[in-house]
Design an enzyme around this catalytic site. Sequence first.
Site, short mmCIF file in Angstrom:
data_model
loop_
_atom_site.label_atom_id
_atom_site.label_comp_id
_atom_site.label_asym_id
_atom_site.label_seq_id
_atom_site.Cartn_x
_atom_site.Cartn_y
_atom_site.Cartn_z
N ASP A 67 -99.21 -2.88 -88.91
CA ASP A 67 -100.18 -3.28 -89.94
C ASP A 67 -100.18 -2.35 -91.14
O ASP A 67 -99.53 -1.30 -91.13
CB ASP A 67 -101.59 -3.39 -89.31
CG ASP A 67 -101.94 -2.19 -88.43
OD1 ASP A 67 -101.24 -1.16 -88.50
OD2 ASP A 67 -102.91 -2.29 -87.66
N ASN A 136 -112.95 -0.61 -79.96
CA ASN A 136 -113.54 -1.95 -79.82
C ASN A 136 -112.55 -2.94 -79.20
O ASN A 136 -112.83 -4.14 -79.14
CB ASN A 136 -114.03 -2.46 -81.18
CG ASN A 136 -112.89 -2.68 -82.17
OD1 ASN A 136 -111.72 -2.42 -81.87
ND2 ASN A 136 -113.22 -3.15 -83.36
N HIS A 138 -109.47 -3.60 -80.38
CA HIS A 138 -108.50 -4.22 -81.30
C HIS A 138 -107.08 -3.73 -81.01
O HIS A 138 -106.86 -2.63 -80.51
CB HIS A 138 -108.90 -4.03 -82.76
CG HIS A 138 -108.71 -2.65 -83.32
ND1 HIS A 138 -109.32 -2.21 -84.46
CD2 HIS A 138 -107.98 -1.59 -82.88
CE1 HIS A 138 -108.96 -0.97 -84.70
NE2 HIS A 138 -108.16 -0.56 -83.76
N GLU A 143 -109.06 -7.85 -84.68
CA GLU A 143 -110.38 -7.39 -84.26
C GLU A 143 -111.01 -8.40 -83.29
O GLU A 143 -110.65 -9.57 -83.29
CB GLU A 143 -111.29 -7.25 -85.50
CG GLU A 143 -110.75 -6.31 -86.59
CD GLU A 143 -111.04 -4.84 -86.30
OE1 GLU A 143 -111.21 -4.44 -85.13
OE2 GLU A 143 -111.11 -4.08 -87.28
P1 PGA Z 1 -106.63 5.87 -82.74
O1 PGA Z 1 -106.47 4.36 -83.18
O2 PGA Z 1 -105.31 6.27 -82.14
O3 PGA Z 1 -106.91 6.60 -84.01
O4 PGA Z 1 -107.73 5.92 -81.74
C1 PGA Z 1 -105.99 3.45 -82.26
C2 PGA Z 1 -106.09 2.07 -82.86
O5 PGA Z 1 -107.07 1.79 -83.56
O6 PGA Z 1 -105.17 1.28 -82.62
#
Ligand code: PGA
Length: 244
Positions: A67, A136, A138, A143
């Site tokens: 992304d 969350n 995602h 999301e």
């Molecule tokens: P993070 O992000 O490694 O900063 O926890 C993971 C994600 O949102 O895919």
Amino acid sequence: MRIAILPTPLAAARTLADVIAEAIRRQPALVLGLPTGKTPIALYSALVERHQASRLDFRRVTAFNIDEFVGLPAEHPGSFAAYMARHLYRHVNFSPRRSHLPAGDARNPQQEAARYEAAIDRAGGIDLMVLGIGRNGHIGFNEPASSLVSDTHVARLTPETRRSNADAFDGDWRKVPRTGITMGVGTLLRARHVILIATGASKARIVSRALEGPIATNVPASLLQAHPNLTVFLDRAAAGRLSR
Ligand code: PGA
């Protein structure tokens, strides 16, 4: 699904780096899907170490990032393009022609998303998709929602996701873009091998929901349970709420 539980985040990153290095040695023209976030930083530095110490060769590898923020040029320090340059591309011998991210500053983001999906197809699809997971649930910028989009698309980001990316935007989450271009869950699930990495106690709850809970679009990572070739790398803290 195979789950590997390592003692520390560093051990998880290094073990995963060995798996990726071995895949590249077996298949020098491997097509990778790559994540950003805090978790993969240790993975990228382990790959850089393997490049420097044991000549791990990225010259023929193709990579597609999952992304990118909409509205940011690659040079913006908060862009995922800048992140990838900082943590990986500047230090290893990836071909610029074969290291791809969606163009965040494309004039027409929808068209850019379709172009990106087509570029993945043209490369023969993704052999090895490396994924993180948001607190969350995602994956990429997919999301939690009542329905999910299959192909690469423009996605609206939750305030939670914008907050967790605020560091590169003067710590102000309101400066984080509201939308991103992301591979869809179909793009992610079409990869021949999917590897999820999660570390730290803050991920324990979502890891157990994603891997042991019902498959539901409000936990996008739970869709990975349906993938026939899924490997999960956890440290002990992130595995702390798994029941088996
Ligand atoms: P993070 O992000 O490694 O900063 O926890 C993971 C994600 O949102 O895919």
